[in-house]
Design a protein around this motif. Structure first.
Motif, short mmCIF file in Angstrom:
data_model
loop_
_atom_site.label_atom_id
_atom_site.label_comp_id
_atom_site.label_asym_id
_atom_site.label_seq_id
_atom_site.Cartn_x
_atom_site.Cartn_y
_atom_site.Cartn_z
N ASP A 212 0.86 -1.19 0.00
CA ASP A 212 0.00 0.00 0.00
C ASP A 212 0.89 1.23 0.00
O ASP A 212 1.61 1.49 0.96
CB ASP A 212 -0.90 -0.02 1.24
CG ASP A 212 -1.92 1.11 1.25
OD1 ASP A 212 -1.85 1.99 0.37
OD2 ASP A 212 -2.79 1.12 2.14
N SER A 213 0.84 2.00 -1.07
CA SER A 213 1.67 3.21 -1.17
C SER A 213 1.25 4.29 -0.18
O SER A 213 2.02 5.20 0.11
CB SER A 213 1.60 3.79 -2.58
OG SER A 213 0.32 4.34 -2.84
N LYS A 214 0.02 4.20 0.28
CA LYS A 214 -0.57 5.22 1.16
C LYS A 214 -0.43 6.61 0.53
O LYS A 214 -0.16 7.60 1.21
CB LYS A 214 0.05 5.17 2.56
CG LYS A 214 -0.22 3.85 3.28
CD LYS A 214 0.18 3.91 4.74
CE LYS A 214 -0.06 2.57 5.43
NZ LYS A 214 -1.47 2.19 5.46
N ASP A 215 -0.65 6.67 -0.77
CA ASP A 215 -0.58 7.96 -1.45
C ASP A 215 -1.76 8.86 -1.12
O ASP A 215 -1.80 10.01 -1.54
CB ASP A 215 -0.46 7.77 -2.97
CG ASP A 215 -1.61 6.98 -3.58
OD1 ASP A 215 -2.42 6.41 -2.81
OD2 ASP A 215 -1.70 6.92 -4.82
N ASP A 226 9.49 6.68 -1.78
CA ASP A 226 10.41 6.01 -0.85
C ASP A 226 9.68 4.95 -0.02
O ASP A 226 10.20 3.85 0.18
CB ASP A 226 11.05 7.04 0.09
CG ASP A 226 12.03 7.95 -0.64
OD1 ASP A 226 12.42 7.62 -1.78
OD2 ASP A 226 12.40 9.00 -0.06
N ARG A 227 8.50 5.28 0.46
CA ARG A 227 7.71 4.34 1.27
C ARG A 227 7.34 3.11 0.45
O ARG A 227 7.47 1.96 0.92
CB ARG A 227 6.46 5.05 1.77
CG ARG A 227 5.52 4.18 2.58
CD ARG A 227 4.48 5.03 3.29
NE ARG A 227 3.69 5.85 2.38
CZ ARG A 227 3.53 7.17 2.52
NH1 ARG A 227 4.11 7.82 3.49
NH2 ARG A 227 2.77 7.84 1.66
N THR A 228 6.90 3.33 -0.79
CA THR A 228 6.48 2.21 -1.62
C THR A 228 7.66 1.32 -2.00
O THR A 228 7.56 0.09 -1.94
CB THR A 228 5.78 2.74 -2.90
OG1 THR A 228 4.74 3.64 -2.51
CG2 THR A 228 5.19 1.60 -3.70
N LEU A 229 8.77 1.92 -2.37
CA LEU A 229 9.95 1.14 -2.74
C LEU A 229 10.48 0.34 -1.55
O LEU A 229 10.89 -0.82 -1.70
CB LEU A 229 11.04 2.05 -3.28
CG LEU A 229 10.83 2.58 -4.70
CD1 LEU A 229 11.89 3.63 -5.04
CD2 LEU A 229 10.86 1.44 -5.72
N ALA A 230 10.44 0.93 -0.36
CA ALA A 230 10.92 0.21 0.82
C ALA A 230 10.08 -1.01 1.09
O ALA A 230 10.60 -2.10 1.40
CB ALA A 230 10.91 1.15 2.03
N LEU A 241 -0.70 -0.78 -4.57
CA LEU A 241 -1.90 0.07 -4.59
C LEU A 241 -1.52 1.54 -4.71
O LEU A 241 -0.81 2.08 -3.86
CB LEU A 241 -2.71 -0.14 -3.30
CG LEU A 241 -3.84 0.87 -3.04
CD1 LEU A 241 -4.88 0.82 -4.14
CD2 LEU A 241 -4.48 0.63 -1.68
N PHE A 242 -1.99 2.17 -5.79
CA PHE A 242 -1.94 3.62 -5.96
C PHE A 242 -3.37 4.11 -6.21
O PHE A 242 -4.31 3.32 -6.29
CB PHE A 242 -1.06 4.01 -7.17
CG PHE A 242 0.40 3.75 -6.99
CD1 PHE A 242 1.13 4.38 -5.99
CD2 PHE A 242 1.08 2.89 -7.86
CE1 PHE A 242 2.49 4.15 -5.85
CE2 PHE A 242 2.44 2.66 -7.73
CZ PHE A 242 3.15 3.29 -6.72
N HIS A 243 -3.51 5.43 -6.35
CA HIS A 243 -4.80 6.04 -6.70
C HIS A 243 -4.57 7.04 -7.81
O HIS A 243 -3.65 7.88 -7.70
CB HIS A 243 -5.43 6.74 -5.49
CG HIS A 243 -5.74 5.82 -4.35
ND1 HIS A 243 -4.76 5.34 -3.50
CD2 HIS A 243 -6.91 5.26 -3.94
CE1 HIS A 243 -5.32 4.53 -2.59
NE2 HIS A 243 -6.62 4.48 -2.85
N MET A 252 4.92 11.49 -8.85
CA MET A 252 5.85 10.46 -8.40
C MET A 252 6.05 9.34 -9.40
O MET A 252 7.14 8.75 -9.50
CB MET A 252 5.33 9.89 -7.07
CG MET A 252 6.03 8.68 -6.51
SD MET A 252 5.49 7.08 -7.19
CE MET A 252 3.73 7.16 -7.00
N LEU A 253 5.01 9.01 -10.19
CA LEU A 253 5.01 7.78 -10.97
C LEU A 253 6.17 7.64 -11.95
O LEU A 253 6.77 6.55 -12.04
CB LEU A 253 3.67 7.62 -11.69
CG LEU A 253 3.44 6.26 -12.35
CD1 LEU A 253 3.45 5.14 -11.32
CD2 LEU A 253 2.12 6.25 -13.13
N PRO A 254 6.56 8.68 -12.72
CA PRO A 254 7.70 8.49 -13.63
C PRO A 254 8.98 8.08 -12.91
O PRO A 254 9.70 7.18 -13.36
CB PRO A 254 7.85 9.85 -14.32
CG PRO A 254 6.49 10.47 -14.20
CD PRO A 254 5.96 10.01 -12.88
#
Length: 293
Positions: A212-215, A226-230, A241-243, A252-254
């Protein structure tokens, strides 16, 4: 069909949660023909300003096509089995004008596909945008009609919310000759055994979340990445999960995809077999009294 109807009746005997949010009735009324521009509820926070979220310069793909992985076609959720280094990209709550298009452009630049779990209300408001997602080759599933927490509804109300969402997405796509997938995701990832059984009996496939990226938090794009990659590095693979409704995610996506490519990950495309019974008028008794099916 009869077996499914009997199962739903049996499941409806035991209700899980009786709180009825005041927006449920107008949500379903809007689906059956009223031109109501409702505000989407759920994990939607105010986006940061462009100055706050700027990440410059934007990267270009390391190598077009390198990131694209295999395609998995599944008949049920148990068949989504990822190998180490494989990632599935998913985007909830859209489509959202001005954001979904940018996400589509980024995905195309990296030659990868994603799965979009759309709200029925959003697809109904923006059918052309929903069809644009399908036209770019992405899988489209449903995410209820208006992001209700299904565990707070009665079983009858929850089924109506699921059905209305799936039918609205299907109708938006059908006008362009496209078909919705059978993927479904619970809003807030909030479910229980009875609800899951209803979805499975409806021949939909519950698409879970590993990372969960918690975006939806008020974070900077860098913090989201950074959170998602970790979390991805800790697991080594998974459904992310993104939105597609937040500027921070668009920004952030690119960089995120460029980093995935640099680290040797591959993005898997998901597909489903067949259609779901929630796309047919088999459970119209679940709709509120007086509403057309």
């Amino acid at each position: 069909m009869l077996r499914f109807s009997l199962v739903l009746i049996a499941l409806g005997v035991t209700l899980c949660g009786c709180a009825k949010p005041p927006q449920l009735q107008p949500q379903l009324a809007a689906y059956v023909g009223h031109d109501t521009d409702m505000v989407m509820t759920g994990s939607i926070s105010a986006d940061l300003s462009s100055e706050d979220i700027a990440m410059q310069p934007m990267p270009t793909p390391v190598g077009r096509g390198v990131l694209a992985g295999r395609t998995i076609t599944v008949a049920d959720g148990s068949q989504i089995s990822l190998l180490p280094g494989e990632v599935v990209l998913t985007f909830d709550d859209g489509p959202r004008p001005g954001k979904t298009e940018a996400i589509l452009d980024t995905l195309e630049a990296f030659n990868v596909n994603a799965t979009f779990l759309m709200l029925g209300s959003a697809a109904q408001r923006h059918p052309e945008l929903a069809r644009a997602v399908a036209r770019r080759g992405h899988a489209i599933g449903s995410h209820t009609y208006d992001h209700a927490d299904l565990t707070t509804l009665s079983q009858t109300e929850a089924i109506a919310e699921i059905q209305a969402g799936h039918m609205a997405v299907s109708d938006a796509l059908a006008a362009g000759g496209y078909e919705a997938s059978r993927f479904f995701r619970f809003p807030y990832l909030s479910e229980n055994g009875l609800l899951r059984a209803s979805v499975v009996e409806g021949d939909l496939i519950v698409l879970g979340v590993d990372i969960d990226s918690k975006d939806y938090f008020r974070s900077t794009p860098q913090e989201v990445m950074d959170r998602t990659l970790a979390r991805l590095e800790a697991r080594g693979k998974g459904v992310v999960l993104f939105h597609d409704i937040h500027d921070r995610t668009v920004t952030m996506l690119p960089r995120f995809l460029a980093e995935l490519e640099e680290r040797g990950y591959s993005v898997v495309s998901l597909r489903t077999t067949g259609g779901g019974v929630f796309s047919r008028d088999l459970i119209t008794a679940a709709l509120p009294e007086g509403k057309a099916d």
